[in-house]
Design an enzyme around this catalytic site. Structure first.
Site, PDB file in Angstrom:
ATOM      1  CG  ASP A   1      -9.145  -5.430  -3.346  1.00  0.00           C
ATOM      2  OD1 ASP A   1      -8.252  -6.058  -2.442  1.00  0.00           O
ATOM      3  OD2 ASP A   1     -10.263  -5.299  -2.924  1.00  0.00           O
TER       4      ASP A   1
HETATM    5  C1  BGC Z   1      -9.969  -6.994   0.146  1.00  0.00           C
HETATM    6  C2  BGC Z   1      -9.217  -5.790   0.520  1.00  0.00           C
HETATM    7  C3  BGC Z   1      -8.059  -5.888   1.275  1.00  0.00           C
HETATM    8  C4  BGC Z   1      -7.150  -6.904   0.768  1.00  0.00           C
HETATM    9  C5  BGC Z   1      -5.871  -7.262   1.255  1.00  0.00           C
HETATM   10  C6  BGC Z   1      -8.921  -8.026  -0.484  1.00  0.00           C
HETATM   11  O1  BGC Z   1      -9.530  -9.069  -0.532  1.00  0.00           O
HETATM   12  O2  BGC Z   1     -11.063  -6.579  -0.829  1.00  0.00           O
HETATM   13  O3  BGC Z   1     -10.189  -4.957   1.220  1.00  0.00           O
HETATM   14  O4  BGC Z   1      -7.326  -4.760   1.757  1.00  0.00           O
HETATM   15  O5  BGC Z   1      -7.745  -8.028   0.453  1.00  0.00           O
HETATM   16  O6  BGC Z   1      -6.261  -7.992   2.421  1.00  0.00           O
END
Ligand code: BGC
Length: 763
Positions: free
Chosen positions: A282
């Site tokens: 993530d």
């Molecule tokens: C979130 C993810 C997301 C990623 C990209 C993160 O902060 O937890 O779910 O896919 O950002 O946008």
């Protein structure tokens, strides 16, 4: 959208020996093709493939292209048009080995056309509708040059304080697992290499929905049995359905962050489950290993992550910088890098990009003249899915449906709220294209004088909360605040109510209140709106609440005041039309709650399938020395699976084909369902099973199957469910998945509480 940072985009990878390119192996043989390609790659080129970079508006495009052409970036996210992505793919084609880039995005519930939020999709209990939302999203995203989405999000959440409850499919393992499979197949179509498919990457692996206290990014401490039984199956279902990717969660699990968790990533995911796809961290999660306190510095964080099997580093600041040194010092091995690179290349192969890097980018001359053109939207599909996701919670004295010639006072801060209609993670949706409730109702009400609008209240009067919600908006505040004093807004609404036959109040949360990092301690509708509702109630006019929110709210008082309540969640681009369809009776509501509605925050968790206990509370009896709260009624406000219709359904004649079942046999559970009302309608017949006695305590009931059926007024039908030993299996204390002989109760109902029951014995 989150603030994007440049930090770490540009790493100067030490120049390593450049190998001479040789004639590549033909594409047909995937493994040989990738092995051959890897033989030609330098260390820098390999590490470049492991870097996933966010493209923000502020990023210097020229420099990004230079980095790509140098082989330092494997993929991007947040660049979402063909015109934006083509030059980046061109740059990749200028790189030494011409390894294509992939382009990713959070396509969570629609791309250009926004469908209801995932929690709302789950409320439809309609697998065809949910699948259609995913297919449309995939087609639209692919048409905008995207290759992969960070979805579906299948984190089971039993704590509505967690703002990301909105992004998942609710509290139930079985329902979420079914939807997980449907979504993966919808995104990927027949194959992720098709031009109109995108690859799915299931998230957040794992257990993100169980963060302590519902506080986002917090820790998870959970028994292995609970994990295996309740929280892991939806991820597994997505992987079994062929999800090409996995996004790794930000939380820790029993003391080890998921991003550094070799048990999770290698033993469970790859060895036990046989996952062969792409594992993406993530956003910034590798760096956060330092803050978790398991890595001393960036170097150790990168080492832990690559060792755990994190293939790609999202918003990378560390892989590019640290992997070369770690390899040189022998702290990691070449195979650690190679395994990750192989998985990135294999994912690109599976997306069809080696065959055609421009598969989804297409030719410039075919680019849409207007990216936002109306003709690119799928409004009919969005309206159909949205109306299927609405849940009627109360309808006293048949307040609904409204008469089309009634004089309606439409009030509330969410009546004209195009941004909120879309919900959080609204991808490339445009507020200007969403149909608000006001728009939807205006289209139905012929005589415009019959629709009196008054705002009535702001979302909140708490300036601190407002500041929080508007934190990320660079251009304009997302949550609009009417500067007039609260009493003036209320007086205007009361006047409108007095002039009308019926009040429709659109109240609840702004979309940002149910979003990433939007945890709440209080699940009430904000006080300023509650005051509005009280004032409206005092007018004595019939009061319909249209709730918009991304999680269950505590609406005890509102449930007493309102004559009718329609839970609409955040229903997407066509939300206003879909809600109007239900309010005026053009569509008979059929949604059912995929989460329990608690009476108060203090009751949480309230999920229906909790374990049996030694001193359960018995309704109607004194609560002393039983498991309950003495200061409130025990039980939820609305149970899991609950939802009304404009018609009524009655169940009778439940039967089991046998009172015994053996390991290879099958048992038929049936029930007669009759539409006893005056309208045609759909309902969801739900099958629950309780394992009465086992080697471990078992839940009081668990959803095992359901059918959504349509019955004409007066029509009746026998609904059949097949039960086999597989439906009775569970993870025992040794984590062995098996059924145990003994008594099972089978319950069938139209919600999880009001059920009819029969029993059988597993031999
Ligand atoms: C979130 C993810 C997301 C990623 C990209 C993160 O902060 O937890 O779910 O896919 O950002 O946008």
């Amino acid at each position: 959208m989150k603030k994007l940072c440049l930090l770490g985009l540009f790493v100067s990878l030490a120049s390593h020996q450049v190998l001479a390119a040789t004639t590549p192996v033909p594409l047909e043989n995937k493994d040989a093709f990738i092995s051959d390609l890897m033989k030609q790659m330098t260390l820098d080129e390999k590490i470049g493939q492991l870097r996933l970079i966010s493209i923000g508006p502020e990023m210097p495009r020229e420099l990004i292209r230079k980095e790509i052409a140098a082989g330092n970036i494997g993929g991007t996210f947040n660049s979402i048009t063909r015109a934006e992505n083509r030059p980046m793919q061109d740059a990749a084609m200028r790189s030494r080995l011409k390894i294509p880039m992939f382009f990713a995005y959070d396509v969570i519930h629609g791309h250009r056309t926004i469908f209801p939020i995932p929690l709302a999709l789950a409320s439809s209990w309609d697998m065809d509708a949910i699948g259609q939302s995913g297919r449309v999203a995939a087609k639209e995203a692919a048409a905008d040059s995207l290759d992969i989405t960070f979805a579906p999000m299948v984190d089971i959440s039993r704590d509505p304080r967690w703002g990301r409850s909105s992004e998942g499919f609710g509290e139930d393992t079985y329902l979420t697992s079914r939807i997980a499979g449907v979504m993966v197949r919808a995104y990927q179509g027949a194959t992720p290499s098709a031009a109109d498919s995108i690859m799915a990457s299931v998230k957040h692996f794992a257990l993100y929905g169980a963060v302590e206290g519902g506080r986002d990014y917090n820790t998870v401490d959970m028994s292995p049995v609970k994990m295996y039984q309740d929280y892991l199956p939806p991820y597994r279902a997505a992987i079994d359905a062929g999800a090409g990717g996995v996004m790794v969660a930000l939380n820790s699990i029993n003391g080890i962050p998921a991003t550094a968790n070799t048990w999770l990533m290698n033993d469970l995911l790859r060895k036990d489950w046989g996952f062969k796809g792409l594992a993406v961290s993530d956003h910034g999660a590798i760096f956060e290993l330092i803050k978790h306190g398991v890595a001393r510095d960036g170097r150790e964080a990168a080492k832990l992550a690559i060792k755990a099997g994190i293939d790609m580093s999202m918003n990378d600041t560390l892989y590019g910088k640290e992997l070369p040194g770690l390899l040189k010092s022998g702290e990691i091995e070449q195979k650690d890098i190679d395994n990750a690179v192989r998985e990135v290349l294999a994912a690109k192969y599976d997306m069809g990009l080696f065959k055609d890097p421009y598969l989804r980018i297409g030719k410039a001359e075919d680019d849409p003249a207007d990216t936002y053109a109306e003709s690119r939207l799928h409004r009919a599909e969005a309206r159909e899915v949205a109306r299927r996701s609405l849940v009627l919670l109360k309808n006293q004295n048949e307040t609904l449906p409204l008469k089309k010639d009634a004089k309606v006072a439409l009030v509330g801060p969410l009546a004209k709220a195009p941004i909120d209609m879309m919900g959080s993670w609204a991808a490339a949706g445009r507020p200007a294209q969403s149909v608000t409730l006001f728009d939807g109702m205006s289209s139905v009400i012929g005589d415009k004088a019959n629709l009196i609008y008054a705002r009535g209240a702001n979302i909140t009067s708490d300036k601190k909360v407002l500041g929080y919600l508007n934190f990320l908006n660079f251009d304009a505040p997302e949550v609009v605040d009417d500067p007039r004093p609260a009493n003036v807004l209320i007086e205007e609404a009361v006047k409108a109510a007095k002039d009308a036959d019926v009040i429709v109040a659109a109240v609840g949360e702004s979309r940002g209140m149910s979003h990433e990092s939007s945890s709440r301690t209080d699940l009430n509708i904000p006080e300023t709106q509650r005051e509005l509702i009280r004032a409206l109630k005092a007018t004595g006019k019939p009061l319909v609440l249209v709730l918009m929110n991304g999680r269950p709210l505590t609406i005890l008082e509102e449930n007493q005041s309102a004559d009718a309540i329609l839970e609409t969640w955040f229903s997407g681009t066509e939300g206003g039309n879909a809600i109007a369809d239900v309010l005026f009776g053009d569509y008979n509501p059929s949604g059912k709650l995929p989460v329990t509605f608690p009476r108060s925050v203090g009751q949480i968790p309230t999920y229906y399938n909790h374990l049996s206990i030694g001193r359960p509370f018995t309704p109607g009896k004194p609560g002393n020395y039983t498991s309950q709260y003495f200061d409130d009624t025990t039980g939820p406000l609305f149970p899991f699976g609950y939802g009304l219709s404009y018609t009524q359904f009655a169940l009778s004649d439940m039967a089991l084909s046998s009172t015994t079942l053996n390991a290879t046999g099958k048992l038929d559970a049936s029930v007669m369902v009759k539409n006893t009302g005056k309208r045609d309608g759909e309902t969801v017949v739900q099958l629950y099973i309780q394992d009465v006695t086992g080697s471990m305590i078992r839940p009081v009931k668990e959803l095992k199957n359901f059918q959504k059926i349509m019955l004409k007024a007066g029509e009746q039908k026998v609904v059949h469910f097949t039960i086999s030993e597989d439906d009775l299996k569970f993870y025992n204390s040794q984590l062995k998945y098996a059924a145990e002989p003994g008594k099972f109760n089978v319950q069938i109902g139209l919600d999880s509480q009001d059920v009819t029951q029969q029993s059988f014995e597993l031999l």
